[in-house]
Design an enzyme around this catalytic site. Structure first.
Site, mmCIF file in Angstrom:
data_model
loop_
_atom_site.group_PDB
_atom_site.id
_atom_site.type_symbol
_atom_site.label_atom_id
_atom_site.label_comp_id
_atom_site.label_asym_id
_atom_site.label_seq_id
_atom_site.Cartn_x
_atom_site.Cartn_y
_atom_site.Cartn_z
ATOM 1 N N ASP A 76 -8.326 -7.369 9.288
ATOM 2 C CA ASP A 76 -7.814 -6.184 8.597
ATOM 3 C C ASP A 76 -7.754 -4.975 9.521
ATOM 4 O OD1 ASP A 76 -7.647 -7.461 6.067
ATOM 5 O OD2 ASP A 76 -9.792 -7.171 5.789
ATOM 6 N N ASP A 134 0.782 -1.243 0.000
ATOM 7 C CA ASP A 134 0.000 0.000 0.000
ATOM 8 C C ASP A 134 0.810 1.288 0.000
ATOM 9 O OD1 ASP A 134 -2.240 -1.566 0.025
ATOM 10 O OD2 ASP A 134 -2.721 -1.233 2.126
#
Length: 706
Positions: free
Chosen positions: A390, A166
């Site tokens: 997550d 990311d």
């Protein structure tokens, strides 16, 4: 990258014994011969015996249905400095590596994930290091990891790293000027520490002969637009040439890390249209050029090679949580009442929005780890082990640097990154990386392919094969191709696709009831059969055989469309073929461009057998064009062709598409010799091109085929 195989993990028990690991192998189709322990290989996954993490395996085994997949290899995450040395509840990096040797593994997978100011757009995965703590990242995190991985004791292991999920994509899309931007991302873009950190990691770890670095490249629902994809490739190249790194330190890239984007969307194509409105215009696709991860990964790879990365780079796709099976999985496209109904009714990705990423409700385990499943793809992998959260759905005090991100809150109504939609997150989730039992059980229940008691793709004991396809017909023929269609098969659980056989040999697969077989010889008879298959791996009997004979070579189309060409490349011996093309409608009615394909025939001579293609400019917009290179047999000057298609639109009577500037290159950028190419001409202004073919629904409509 094209060698097919499977990741195997036959285990021998650790002497110190971890009872959670069972001996055996999942996903074994064939047993390839392992590469030499010290040898550097092109694809580290081919022939590899991958490590199974006992920490994760024990948790999976304790869950209902978890034993079926508990021996599946997945990545180990080094998400903070303390993870290197481990804890009372988690093994250290060195312990993981030692256990891999005890298991008899020769492939170890690890995520490198602790950049300064980590994940500037998602609070749930923020890290322990501040935005300016690059020296700590180098000295306290990367250097100790490097020292361990370089230990000669582990020289027999192929060590695959994922470099900083990311980070670089955030610099491209979330660092200013968009609805999803954050001040934290703007800070990281300004100080350059993402690029410096990634470059240092690549350089330091890449110096170890048995380490294979893969850079994280987000997913199609993040970077699939031209406005993001091109800048992302530039950003990746910048990072990969920072802090001493070079492109030689990069084995490839990974997409969909810890995400849920579908591997394949079988029920619609990006080029489909409903009542004149293209799939790209649907709310779900939102003008993206890709609908799934496989097509995105393959296109991104081509782009990255064109940007200077090595031609043998491979792509990984994280399939741990993108299966989207269960009763909610559609088996066909939606109704034709509108393009949104068509897409929403048929998409297998059931998220509310493609930007949703946290503990998604309804998700399922996807394809099991597999080596070289598709062209350009090194492997399907499980980067994010199923069952690891997550992020937390409510604030949780912690010493791991992880914040509360409202995208993990099922009551949150969204932000600019997900179109201000509901999050679709599961409730009662723990901190990122912590075990989330409810999520694991849902992933197993919704797995696609489904999971049977042995952990293999199956339908819960389904042994019934689909019915054989019927009505196989040749819908179009040219001198080099045959287009087929047939009546759909039926199955007790649902047909997932069809395999097409030419003269008894499988030549392709499709999820629809049509297929075009190309690269054939002119005036030649071929025999075709088709078999149906379901999710459990059951295969139907073959259809009745169809004999089809290709058209004679040199046939000239006589339709009302014509192609005009000009040469835009003065050199016939450089490393690119460049041209200008335009299509003219000389008839009295409009033509549906989605049915039209252009073919420019050439020979590549020596060098690479894979190609990159580009549209530099087009009056109708490069985004409306598709382009790829295909093989065409052995005709002189025409062993390959550049095929150009149109995603949508119509060409009015008497109108022209205007200029389309196109080019192609071999993936190794070696030179062509265009002098004998069938379609090449030396004209430098537009003229009718009789040696550029134009096909409508597969039939030659203009030009003379070789």
């Amino acid at each position: 990258m094209s060698t097919k195989g499977t990741i195997m993990h036959g285990l021998r028990r650790r002497l110190a014994a971890t009872s959670a690991l069972a001996m055996g192998a999942a996903l074994m189709v064939a047993i390839p011969t392992p590469a030499s322990a010290a040898a550097r290989v092109d694809n580290p996954y081919v022939g590899a015996t991958a490590y199974v993490n006992p920490d994760w395996s024990a948790k999976a085994n304790a869950e209902p249905g978890g034993a079926a997949i508990a021996d599946t290899p997945a990545f180990v995450w080094m998400d903070r400095i303390a993870a290197i040395e481990g804890s009372a509840s988690a093994m250290s990096l060195r312990e993981h590596l030692d256990t891999a040797l005890d298991q008899g593994a020769d492939l170890f997978q690890v995520v490198i994930y602790d950049l300064p100011g980590r994940d500037c757009a998602a609070l749930a995965s923020n890290g322990e290091l501040g935005p300016t703590e690059l020296d700590r990242y180098k000295n306290e995190y990367i250097d100790p990891i490097s020292e361990i991985l370089a230990d000669p004791a582990y020289a027999s292991l192929r060590i695959v790293t994922i470099i900083e999920p990311d980070s670089l994509p955030n610099i491209v899309t979330n660092a200013g000027g968009t609805a999803g931007s954050t001040d934290a991302c703007a800070t990281m873009k300004a100080n350059g520490n993402y690029e410096k950190g990634v470059g240092y990691a690549l350089h330091t770890l890449g110096a170890i002969p048995n380490v294979y670095n893969y850079i994280d490249a987000a997913h199609h629902g993040w970077l699939g637009w031209d406005s993001n994809m091109g800048p992302a490739a530039t950003e990746f190249k910048k990072a990969a040439t920072s802090e001493g790194a070079t492109v030689n330190d990069v084995a490839g890239f990974i997409v969909n890390t810890a995400n849920y984007s579908a591997l394949k969307e079988p029920n619609f194509k990006i080029t489909d249209s409903v009542n004149g409105t293209t799939v790209r215009q649907s709310k779900w696709v939102d003008w993206n050029y890709y609908t799934d991860e496989l097509t995105f990964a393959q296109a991104l790879r081509t782009l990255l090679v064109s940007q200077g990365f090595n031609s043998n780079i491979g792509m990984l796709i994280d399939t741990a949580r993108n299966g989207w099976g269960g009763s909610a999985r559609p088996t066909s496209a939606g109704p034709l009442t509108s393009v949104d109904a068509y897409v929403n009714g048929g998409r297998v990705d059931r998220r509310i929005h493609a930007g949703n990423w946290c503990n998604q409700s309804g998700a399922g385990i996807g394809e099991r780890p597999t080596a070289a499943p598709e062209a350009g793809i090194d492997a399907y992998v499980w980067a994010k082990p199923p069952g690891e959260s997550d992020g937390n759905s409510a604030p949780v005090e912690n010493d791991e640097g992880k914040g509360f991100d409202r995208m993990c809150d099922p009551t949150y109504e969204g932000n600019g990154r997900n179109g201000n939609s509901m999050t679709g997150a599961l409730a009662n989730s723990p901190l990122a990386g912590h075990w989330f039992s409810a999520q694991f059980q849902e992933l197993v229940k919704n797995a696609y392919p489904p999971i049977d008691g042995s952990g293999n793709p199956g339908g819960g004991g389904d042994t019934q094969a689909p019915t054989a396809p019927t009505g196989v017909t040749a819908t179009a023929k040219t001198s080099g191709s045959v287009s087929l269609s047939w009546t759909a098969s039926t199955d007790n659980t649902g047909v997932t696709g069809y395999d097409v056989f030419r003269n008894g040999v499988k030549v392709g697969s499709t999820t629809t009831t049509s297929y075009t077989d190309s690269g054939l010889s002119a005036s030649t008879a071929y025999t075709y059969t088709v078999k149906a298959k379901d999710a459990a791996g059951n295969v139907s009997a073959a259809s009745s055989a169809l004999s089809a004979t290709t058209s004679a070579g040199g046939g000239t189309g006589t339709g009302t469309l014509k192609v005009q060409y000009k040469n835009t490349d003065s050199s016939a011996t450089d490393n690119q073929i460049r041209m200008g093309l335009q299509l003219v409608n000389t008839g009295s009615t409009a033509v549906d461009l989605s049915t039209v394909k252009l073919r420019y025939w050439f020979t590549p001579e020596a060098g690479a057998s894979t190609f990159g293609t580009s549209c530099d400019w087009a009056v109708i917009g490069c985004g409306t064009l598709t382009h790829s290179v295909k093989t065409a047999g052995s005709a002189a000057g025409a062993s390959h062709y550049l095929e150009v298609g149109f995603g949508s639109g119509t060409l009015a009577a008497g109108a022209s598409t205007g200029e389309m500037q196109l080019r192609l290159n071999k993936s190794d950028w070696s030179n062509f010799n265009e002098a004998d190419d069938y379609s090449r001409s030396t004209v430098t202004s537009y003229a009718d091109a009789s040696k550029v073919g134009l096909y409508i629904t597969g039939a030659l409509a203009w030009g003379t085929a070789p």
